[in-house]
Design an enzyme around this catalytic site. Structure first.
Site, short mmCIF file in Angstrom:
data_model
loop_
_atom_site.label_atom_id
_atom_site.label_comp_id
_atom_site.label_asym_id
_atom_site.label_seq_id
_atom_site.Cartn_x
_atom_site.Cartn_y
_atom_site.Cartn_z
N ASP A 32 42.15 35.52 34.71
CA ASP A 32 41.57 36.47 36.03
C ASP A 32 40.23 35.52 36.45
O ASP A 32 39.18 35.70 35.60
CB ASP A 32 41.34 37.77 35.60
CG ASP A 32 40.53 38.50 36.50
OD1 ASP A 32 40.53 38.09 37.50
OD2 ASP A 32 40.36 39.70 36.28
N HIS A 77 38.26 38.72 39.60
CA HIS A 77 37.24 39.87 39.34
C HIS A 77 36.03 39.42 38.48
O HIS A 77 35.96 38.29 37.98
CB HIS A 77 37.93 41.13 38.42
CG HIS A 77 39.27 41.19 39.36
ND1 HIS A 77 40.52 41.06 38.91
CD2 HIS A 77 39.41 41.98 40.34
CE1 HIS A 77 41.34 41.46 39.61
NE2 HIS A 77 40.88 42.33 40.53
N SER A 120 41.22 45.18 44.69
CA SER A 120 40.75 45.46 43.05
C SER A 120 39.31 45.11 43.21
O SER A 120 38.33 45.51 42.08
CB SER A 120 41.56 44.72 42.35
OG SER A 120 41.63 43.46 42.81
#
Ligand SMILES: *[C@@H]1O[C@H](CO)[C@@H](O)[C@H](O)[C@H]1NC(C)=O
Ligand SMILES: *[C@@H]1O[C@H](CO)[C@@H](O)[C@H](O)[C@H]1NC(C)=O
Ligand SMILES: *[C@@H]1O[C@H](CO)[C@@H](O)[C@H](O)[C@H]1NC(C)=O
Ligand SMILES: *[C@@H]1O[C@H](CO)[C@@H](O)[C@H](O)[C@H]1NC(C)=O
Length: 443
Positions: free
Chosen positions: A419, A422, A163
Site C-alpha cells: 500500500d 494510503h 479510500s
C-alpha cells in the site's frame, strides 16, 4: 475484498500512465488474472493467519510508547498566526521529533492495513516531521481536538469519496479520540472488515463524523464492487446514491476523490457510452480522466450547494471542502516489497507535483472557484484542501509492505501487495486534518 479497496496494482510511471506494461488494460490476460487472484487470496490468508503472535512486537511497541506524544493531540503550542488565513498548500516538511506521534491507532480501531506501528514497521522517523507553510508568517498549529469540536458543534461532518476520504476520516476520529472527548461508533457496514460507511458520534459536542464510500462520486458498477472485474462502469449523469441521498444532512462535506478516474473505466451518460479510459480493446473512444472527473466534481458540488439540492436550507450554512489528490508512491513494480520503502520525505526540489496529480489538482481548484462564483451570496462556503504538494513530498508515509502484519517475519518474499497510496495512521494524513481545522475556523 475490503482490505483491497482502491488499492490499485499501479506501477506508477507518471510519464506514461496509459501504456504501462504491467497495467494489463481492458482484457486481463489469464496469467495476470491468476496472479492477481492469487495475490489477493494470499493477502486474505495472510490477514487470517498471521495476525496473532504479538509477543515479538512488544519491544518495538514499548520503545514507541515512550515516544508517543499524547499532549500534541489536545495542546496547540504554536502561535495561531493572528487569525489570518494562510496558504498551506506550499511549504516543506521540517524535522520535529515527536510531532506526528499523535495517537495509538489500535485504540481508535483503524483499518488494520494502515496501523503501521502495530504491523511492525520498524522505522519511526516518519512520525517526526511537521509541515511548515511557505507563506511568510504562517504556521500550521498542531491539531487541537477541543477547537475542532467547538468549530463543528452540533454538526455533521461527512467525508465523501474514495479510500483517501476514508483514510482522512479515520485520522480525524483518532485525533479527536486521543483527547478528553470520548466518541462511539454508531454505524458501520455489516461486515466489520469493510470500511465503506461508518459514523461516529462525539456526544460532548453533538458532533457526528461519517464516511461515505463513493470512489467515483457518481454511480458506478463493476470493478468498484468486485476487484476481479477488469473495469468500472461510471454513470456521469447520476451521483452515487447513498451520499447524494444524505447530502442535505451534511454541514461540512469533505469531498476527496480522483484515484479511480486514473484507471480502467467506461463512462456513460445514461445508457450512452461517452468514452473510456485505458480500455483500448473496447473499441470506444479514449476520453482520458480529466473531463469525466471535472463533470463529477461539478455535479457533486452542485448537489451540495444549498438551494440547488432541494430541502437543505433548513440546516443553515454548509461548508464544502474539496480535497486535492494525494499521489501514490509506487517507485518500482507494484508488487515489489521495497516499492515504497523510503524512510523520510523527499528533499526540497527533489520532487515536483506533475503529471496526473497536477491535472487532478488543477480541476479541483478550477471547479472550486467556479462553484464559489455560482454560490455567491448563498449559504454554502467552498474551500479547497490542497494537500497535493505536502502529500507528494511524503513517500515515506505509506504502509508499503507494512499493510500486512510482520510482513518479513517468514523471510523476505519476492512479491507482495503493497500500500503506497494510503497514509499510515498516525502519519501524514493527520496533517490534512490540521489544515482542515484551520479552514473551518478561519474566514
Ligand atoms: C496501543 O494500544 C494497544 C491497545 O491498548 C496496546 O496493546 C499497544 O501496546 C499500544 N501501542 C503503543 C505503541 O502504545
Ligand atoms: C509534544 O507535542 C508538543 C505540541 O506539539 C510539542 O511542543 C512538544 O515538543 C512535543 N514533545 C515531544 C517530546 O516531542
Ligand atoms: C447527457 O445527456 C443529456 C441529455 O441527452 C445532455 O443534456 C447532457 O449534456 C449529456 N451529458 C454529457 C456529460 O454528455
Ligand atoms: C474491436 O474491434 C475489433 C476489430 O474490428 C474486433 O475484432 C473486436 O472484437 C472488437 N472488440 C470489442 C470488444 O467489440
Amino acid at each position: 475484498m475490503g482490505a483491497c479497496q482502491a488499492l490499485h496494482p499501479h506501477s506508477q510511471k507518471p510519464s506514461s500512465p496509459s501504456t504501462n506494461s504491467s497495467n494489463p488494460g481492458y482484457f486481463l490476460s489469464k496469467p495476470v488474472c491468476a496472479w492477481l487472484a492469487c495475490g489477493f487470496l494470499s493477502l486474505a490468508l495472510l490477514h487470517l493467519l498471521c495476525c496473532s503472535p504479538a509477543g515479538t512486537q512488544q519491544e518495538v511497541f514499548s520503545a514507541l510508547l515512550q515516544h508517543f506524544n499524547t499532549s500534541s493531540a489536545s495542546v496547540s503550542s504554536v502561535p495561531e498566526g493572528g487569525g489570518q488565513s494562510c496558504d498551506y498548500s506550499e511549504g516543506q516538511w521540517v524535522w520535529a521529533p515527536g510531532h506526528a506521534r499523535r495517537y495509538n491507532a489500535t485504540e481508535c480501531n483503524v483499518k488494520d492495513s494502515e496501523n503501521c506501528v502495530r504491523n511492525g514497521r520498524p522505522d519511526t522517523g516518519y512520525l517526526d516531521w511537521r509541515w511548515q507553510p511557505a507563506a511568510a508568517g504562517c504556521e500550521l498549529p498542531a491539531f487541537d481536538a477541543a477547537a475542532f469540536l467547538a468549530a463543528v458543534r452540533g454538526k455533521h461532518v461527512a467525508f465523501v469519496g474514495d479510500s483517501m476520504a476514508r483514510n482522512q476520516a479515520e485520522s480525524l476520529v483518532c485525533l479527536l479520540g486521543a483527547s478528553a472527548f470520548p466518541s462511539r461508533l454508531v454505524y458501520r457496514d455489516a461486515d466489520p472488515g469493510v470500511f465503506q460507511f461508518r459514523r461516529w458520534a462525539f456526544p460532548s459536542h453533538g458532533v457526528t463524523v461519517s464516511v461515505y464510500w463513493a470512489p467515483f462520486l457518481a454511480r458506478a458498477t463493476g470493478r468498484v464492487d468486485d476487484y476481479h472485474l477488469p473495469y468500472s462502469s461510471v454513470y456521469l449523469d447520476t451521483l452515487a446514491e447513498r451520499w447524494s441521498a444524505e447530502a442535505d444532512t451534511m454541514d461540512v462535506a469533505v469531498v476527496s476523490a480522483g484515484h479511480w478516474f486514473l484507471k480502467w473505466a467506461m463512462f456513460y451518460n445514461g445508457s450512452e457510452v461517452l468514452g473510456v479510459h485505458m480500455l483500448p480493446e473496447s473499441n470506444h473512444t479514449e476520453i482520458g480522466f480529466v473531463s469525466p472527473f471535472r463533470e463529477v466534481i461539478r455535479k457533486s458540488v452542485d448537489r451540495l450547494l444549498i438551494g440547488s439540492g432541494g430541502g437543505g436550507d433548513a440546516r443553515g450554512d454548509r461548508t464544502v471542502v474539496l480535497a486535492t489528490i494525494s499521489p501514490s508512491h509506487f517507485e518500482k513494480a507494484w508488487d515489489d516489497p521495497t516499492t515504497c520503502a523510503r524512510k523520510g520525505p523527499y528533499k526540497d526540489e527533489e520532487k515536483e507535483v506533475d503529471g496526473e496529480a497536477a491535472e487532478l489538482r488543477r480541476v479541483v481548484k478550477e471547479e472550486a472557484s467556479a462553484a464559489a462564483a455560482r454560490s455567491d451570496g448563498g449559504a454554502t462556503t467552498i474551500k479547497v484542501l490542497d494537500v497535493t504538494k505536502l502529500a507528494t513530498m511524503r513517500p515515506d508515509g505509506h504502509p508499503g509492505a507494512y499493510m500486512h502484519r510482520d510482513p518479513f517475519a517468514p523471510g523476505k518474499p519476492e512479491k507482495m501487495l503493497n500500500d503506497c497510496l494510503h497514509s499510515c495512521l498516525p502519519g501524514p494524513v493527520d496533517t490534512f486534518n490540521e489544515i482542515l481545522l484551520q479552514l473551518l475556523t478561519k474566514r
